[in-house]
Design a protein around this motif. Structure first.
Motif, short mmCIF file in Angstrom:
data_model
loop_
_atom_site.label_atom_id
_atom_site.label_comp_id
_atom_site.label_asym_id
_atom_site.label_seq_id
_atom_site.Cartn_x
_atom_site.Cartn_y
_atom_site.Cartn_z
N PHE A 56 0.85 -1.18 0.00
CA PHE A 56 0.00 0.00 0.00
C PHE A 56 0.90 1.25 0.00
O PHE A 56 1.68 1.45 0.95
N ASP A 57 0.80 2.05 -1.05
CA ASP A 57 1.61 3.26 -1.14
C ASP A 57 1.17 4.28 -0.09
O ASP A 57 -0.03 4.46 0.17
N VAL A 58 2.17 4.95 0.52
CA VAL A 58 1.90 6.01 1.49
C VAL A 58 2.79 7.20 1.16
O VAL A 58 3.70 7.11 0.32
N ALA A 59 2.56 8.32 1.82
CA ALA A 59 3.37 9.51 1.61
C ALA A 59 4.81 9.24 2.05
O ALA A 59 5.06 8.43 2.95
N PRO A 60 5.80 9.90 1.42
CA PRO A 60 7.21 9.67 1.78
C PRO A 60 7.43 9.84 3.28
O PRO A 60 6.91 10.78 3.91
N CYS A 61 8.21 8.93 3.85
CA CYS A 61 8.42 8.98 5.30
C CYS A 61 9.47 7.97 5.69
O CYS A 61 9.95 7.17 4.87
N PHE A 62 9.83 8.00 6.96
CA PHE A 62 10.62 6.93 7.57
C PHE A 62 10.05 6.63 8.93
O PHE A 62 9.59 7.53 9.65
N LEU A 111 -8.25 -3.39 3.60
CA LEU A 111 -7.82 -4.50 2.77
C LEU A 111 -8.82 -4.79 1.65
O LEU A 111 -8.44 -5.30 0.59
N GLU A 112 -10.07 -4.48 1.88
CA GLU A 112 -11.09 -4.76 0.87
C GLU A 112 -11.03 -3.75 -0.26
O GLU A 112 -11.09 -4.10 -1.45
N GLN A 113 -10.88 -2.47 0.08
CA GLN A 113 -10.85 -1.42 -0.93
C GLN A 113 -9.44 -1.17 -1.48
O GLN A 113 -9.29 -0.51 -2.52
N GLY A 114 -8.42 -1.66 -0.78
CA GLY A 114 -7.05 -1.44 -1.22
C GLY A 114 -6.57 -0.03 -1.00
O GLY A 114 -5.74 0.48 -1.76
N THR A 115 -7.04 0.62 0.06
CA THR A 115 -6.70 2.02 0.32
C THR A 115 -6.08 2.18 1.71
O THR A 115 -6.24 1.34 2.59
N VAL A 116 -5.40 3.31 1.88
CA VAL A 116 -4.81 3.69 3.17
C VAL A 116 -5.19 5.13 3.46
O VAL A 116 -5.08 5.99 2.59
N THR A 117 -5.62 5.38 4.67
CA THR A 117 -5.74 6.75 5.15
C THR A 117 -4.73 6.94 6.27
O THR A 117 -4.44 5.99 7.02
N GLU A 118 -4.16 8.11 6.35
CA GLU A 118 -3.15 8.36 7.37
C GLU A 118 -3.40 9.72 8.00
O GLU A 118 -3.87 10.65 7.35
#
Length: 443
Positions: A252-258, A308-315
């Motif tokens: 799942f892609d997320v905003a750049p970070c560490f 997991l169902e929609q394939g999305t991430v909120t942060e």
């Protein structure tokens, strides 16, 4: 990046191994607090660091510090370098061939009847609660090629989830070890290139791995850097979720970070995973002249909700206070939880103070540490027989600048803003290190 004087103050190494008893104590040590608080960290074998940044600090030789509690008192303190090939080359060269080539200076783990000192990717080293080195583990044979310093134990099944990240192929392996120390899962995880993976998370059903923006650049070695790690703008940060016992790894892609350290994760429902972490918007980023690192920002509490169902991430950011070294009641690992404790960072050269977050109500408590002093990661010890998540004690090592020595502070896990329950004054310094563990007497 601000230069660090690694040979002064809280970070300064010690030069010897000692056994001490008879300590000044204020307050009353809880009689149910029976066991050993162990701290792990880097301590040069010659007693002096070379260099002035975190990449000069991280790789030095592993030293443990143990404070033993028994019958409402502190029965002793001792410190020991772990006996490895690195140690032997300086102190006993004839022993070197019989010792492990590893440097377990990061963390500790008790699992399947063994106490393991853990390194950043190297083989674990078995030890005793008295800090004596035993050698290669007699169980956990599937981890002999190396493992993360931050595996996760499921408190209900006793399973141990881990990974091994390497700059050589295979770049990432994921594994599960059963409650008896036998490896039951060992999978290669495909990556486009090697990156720095330091921590992981679990839920009751899945494991979570982090492929982010800090990765290798071996040209740095020719420019005098001791470890070839830096921020890469071009990398896609992503979070990987895999069923615990194997299956499709979903990224799942997320905003750049560490992310150095995970707080916890859990299944919110059958298709939703919640992951809480300490997140940095960048880390180890080289300045434009590539001669030095930029100043690292402070890490803050951050939450990812993965559908997991929609394939999305909120942060989203949960707080704006600089923190690191988060800990929870480990009986809640991989399960819904309410409370977390972390070191407060007023600046990126200070670890000073402890925070307690109530994630349900939003309240934050603070244990304050005076300017000039520094403190370690807080370790939560549940009260025997407790049912409430925060019913226990928080053990914190606090470096006192005025005396160049350390205290062990015992806080009420429910009310850390109150005066300490007890303070143990050690006659010497426990240097700033990485992580600690509570080894209960009944283990």
């Amino acid at each position: 990046m601000t230069a660090l004087n690694l040979n002064a103050g809280a970070m300064a190494p010690v030069m010897d191994e000692v056994d001490l008893a008879g300590f000044s104590v204020s307050g009353t040590i809880p009689p149910d607090l029976e066991g050993v608080l162990v701290r792990n960290g880097p301590n040069p074998l010659n007693g002096r660091f070379e260099g002035n940044d975190v990449l000069s600090w991280w790789p030095e030789a592993a030293m443990l510090h143990g404070i033993s509690f028994q019958g409402g008192r502190v029965s002793g303190y001792r410190n020991r370098w772990l006996r490895t090939q690195r140690w032997a080359k300086v102190h006993d060269p004839a022993m070197a061939p019989s010792l492990l080539d590893t440097n377990p200076n990061v963390n500790l783990l008790r699992h399947a009847g063994e106490i393991l000192a853990l390194s950043e990717g190297g083989p674990p080293l078995a030890m005793t609660a008295e800090l004596d080195t035993l050698g290669a583990p007699r169980r956990h044979l599937g981890l002999a090629d190396g493992m993360t310093a931050h595996p996760k134990v499921d408190p209900q099944t006793g399973e141990l989830m881990s990974f091994r990240a390497d700059w050589r192929k295979p770049w990432l392996r994921y594994g599960v070890t059963d409650a008896g120390g036998v490896q039951s899962v060992d999978l290669e995880i495909e990556l486009p290139s090697p990156s720095m993976l330091h921590d992981m998370a679990i839920t009751a059903t899945h494991s979570i791995l982090l492929d982010l923006n800090v990765a290798y650049d071996f040209s740095m070695l020719a420019r005098g850097y001791r470890m070839p790690l830096r921020w890469h703008d071009e990398r896609q940060a992503r979070i990987g979720v895999i069923p615990r016992h194997g299956g499709e790894m979903r990224w799942f892609d997320v905003a750049p970070c560490f992310i150095l350290h995970v707080v916890n994760a859990y299944d919110a429902d059958a298709s939703t995973v919640v992951l809480d972490v300490v997140r940095y918007p960048w880390y180890l980023r080289l300045a434009h002249d590539i001669a030095a690192f930029e100043e690292n920002p402070l890490g803050v509490l951050w939450r990812y909700v993965i559908d997991l169902e929609q394939g999305t991430v909120t942060e989203k950011q949960l707080d704006d206070t600089g923190i690191e070294l988060p800990r929870i009641n480990e009986s809640r690992t991989g399960r819904p939880y309410r409370f977390l404790y972390a070191v407060e960072q007023p600046s990126n050269t200070e670890m000073r103070g402890v925070l307690r977050y109530d994630l349900d109500g939003g309240a934050v408590q603070r244990y304050r540490v005076p300017e000039g002093d520094q403190n370690s990661e807080p370790v939560f010890v549940p009260r025997p027989g407790a049912s409430d998540e925060d019913d226990g004690w928080l053990l914190v090592c606090v470096y006192r600048q005025a005396t160049d020595s350390s205290d062990v502070v015992i806080l009420d896990g429910r009310h850390i803003e109150n005066d300490p329950i007890a303070t143990v004054r050690l006659p010497r310094r426990i240097p700033a290190g990485f992580h600690g563990a509570w080894l209960a007497k009944d283990g």
